[in-house]
Design an enzyme around this catalytic site. Structure first.
Site, PDB file in Angstrom:
ATOM      1  N   ASP A  67      -6.904  11.691 -48.436  1.00  0.00           N
ATOM      2  CA  ASP A  67      -6.504  10.290 -48.575  1.00  0.00           C
ATOM      3  C   ASP A  67      -6.045   9.940 -49.988  1.00  0.00           C
ATOM      4  O   ASP A  67      -6.212  10.732 -50.922  1.00  0.00           O
ATOM      5  CB  ASP A  67      -7.657   9.355 -48.149  1.00  0.00           C
ATOM      6  N   ASN A 136     -21.216   4.444 -44.211  1.00  0.00           N
ATOM      7  CA  ASN A 136     -21.076   3.870 -42.855  1.00  0.00           C
ATOM      8  C   ASN A 136     -20.568   4.905 -41.853  1.00  0.00           C
ATOM      9  O   ASN A 136     -20.163   4.561 -40.755  1.00  0.00           O
ATOM     10  CB  ASN A 136     -20.137   2.649 -42.883  1.00  0.00           C
ATOM     11  N   HIS A 138     -17.944   6.912 -42.376  1.00  0.00           N
ATOM     12  CA  HIS A 138     -16.501   7.173 -42.401  1.00  0.00           C
ATOM     13  C   HIS A 138     -16.214   8.595 -42.900  1.00  0.00           C
ATOM     14  O   HIS A 138     -16.990   9.174 -43.660  1.00  0.00           O
ATOM     15  CB  HIS A 138     -15.727   6.113 -43.203  1.00  0.00           C
ATOM     16  N   GLU A 143     -12.596   4.260 -41.045  1.00  0.00           N
ATOM     17  CA  GLU A 143     -13.759   3.367 -41.036  1.00  0.00           C
ATOM     18  C   GLU A 143     -14.293   3.191 -39.614  1.00  0.00           C
ATOM     19  O   GLU A 143     -13.607   3.510 -38.642  1.00  0.00           O
ATOM     20  CB  GLU A 143     -13.337   1.991 -41.576  1.00  0.00           C
TER      21      GLU A 143
HETATM   22  C1  F6R Z   1     -12.704  10.748 -50.129  1.00  0.00           C
HETATM   23  C2  F6R Z   1     -13.161  10.592 -48.764  1.00  0.00           C
HETATM   24  C3  F6R Z   1     -14.358   9.775 -48.434  1.00  0.00           C
HETATM   25  C4  F6R Z   1     -15.615  10.270 -49.130  1.00  0.00           C
HETATM   26  C5  F6R Z   1     -16.816   9.392 -48.770  1.00  0.00           C
HETATM   27  C6  F6R Z   1     -18.052   9.824 -49.545  1.00  0.00           C
HETATM   28  O1  F6R Z   1     -11.540  11.536 -50.183  1.00  0.00           O
HETATM   29  O2  F6R Z   1     -12.549  11.120 -47.909  1.00  0.00           O
HETATM   30  O3  F6R Z   1     -14.533   9.770 -47.041  1.00  0.00           O
HETATM   31  O4  F6R Z   1     -15.861  11.590 -48.745  1.00  0.00           O
HETATM   32  O5  F6R Z   1     -16.539   8.067 -49.065  1.00  0.00           O
HETATM   33  O6  F6R Z   1     -17.872   9.547 -50.903  1.00  0.00           O
HETATM   34  P1  F6R Z   1     -18.907  10.067 -51.978  1.00  0.00           P
HETATM   35  O7  F6R Z   1     -18.837  11.555 -51.948  1.00  0.00           O
HETATM   36  O8  F6R Z   1     -18.418   9.524 -53.293  1.00  0.00           O
HETATM   37  O9  F6R Z   1     -20.253   9.562 -51.587  1.00  0.00           O
END
Ligand code: F6R
Length: 241
Positions: A67, A136, A138, A143
């Site tokens: 992303d 959550n 995701h 989401e």
């Molecule tokens: C980022 C992504 C997100 C993160 C998720 C966890 O490229 O795809 O889905 O993997 O938000 O983020 P952290 O590792 O910072 O807790």
């Protein structure tokens, strides 16, 4: 699903890096899918060490990130382009032409999504996709409530995700409102998936993801249907004592 619990973040990072290294050793021209965020940072640091020790060669590797924010230039400190070049790509012998991240810094973001999806197809699909998980449930920026059969698309970020990511910006208001993300189907199309579970307060969501009903309200739960998923959970931060 192969599920492994480890005691520390370092252990998770070490194991994850070995798994990626193994993939590259077995197939030097591997197509890898990467994530940003806190979770994979340790893994990237270990991969850089393995590269510096001469154990892995990235010259034939192609990468696709999950992303990117819409509206941030690649050199913006909070862009995922910057993150990846700073933590990983800039320290390896990877060829710039083989590094792909969604381009959210264009007029036509819808077209950008199609171009990205086509680039993944042209590269032959993703061999190994690394994922983190959001509080959550995701994955990428998919989401709760996301279309489980969605491909790369533009996402309106939820208040909870903008709030969670505000730690990297001056304020919540400075967090972009949109992002481009691989869709759940894009992720599910990867031949292998490595899901890393780390971060405070994620214990419940990880358990629901792995053992609960498959539901679009917990997008990561769809991974139960993938034929080749390895999950490594860092017990020290997720909340299990
Ligand atoms: C980022 C992504 C997100 C993160 C998720 C966890 O490229 O795809 O889905 O993997 O938000 O983020 P952290 O590792 O910072 O807790």
């Amino acid at each position: 699903m192969q599920i492994e619990y480890v005691k520390t973040y370092d252990e998770m990072s070490q194991k994850a890096a070995r798994s990626v290294a193994q993939q590259i050793l077995l197939k030097p021209e591997s197509v890898l899918g990467f994530a940003t965020g806190f979770t994979p940072e340790g893994m990237y640091a270990r991969l850089v060490e393995l590269y510096q020790e001469g154990l892995i060669d990235f010259s034939k590797v192609t990468t696709f990130n999950l992303d990117e924010y819409v509206g941030l230039s690649p050199d913006h400190l909070q862009s995922y382009h910057f993150f990846m070049w700073d933590r990983l790509f800039g320290k390896l012998n990877i060829s710039k032409e083989k590094v792909y991240l969604p381009d959210g810094n264009v007029e036509d973001v819808q077209k950008s999504c199609l171009i990205y999806e086509e680039a993944i197809q042209s590269a032959g699909g993703i061999d190994l996709q690394v994922l983190g998980i959001g509080p959550n449930g995701h994955i990428g920026f998919n989401e709760p409530g996301s279309d489980l059969s969605g491909m790369t698309h533009v996402v309106e970020l939820t208040p909870s995700t903008r709030k969670a990511n505000a730690r990297f910006f001056d304020s919540v208001g400075a967090v972009p409102q949109k992002a481009i993300s691989m869709g759940i189907k894009t992720i599910m199309n990867a031949r292998r998936i490595l899901l890393l579970g780390s971060g405070s307060g994620k214990w419940d969501i990880i358990q629901k993801t792995l053992h609960g009903p498959i539901t679009s309200m917990i997008p990561a739960s769809i991974l139960q249907l993938h034929p080749d998923v390895t999950v490594i959970i860092d017990q020290s931060t997720t909340g299990l004592k």
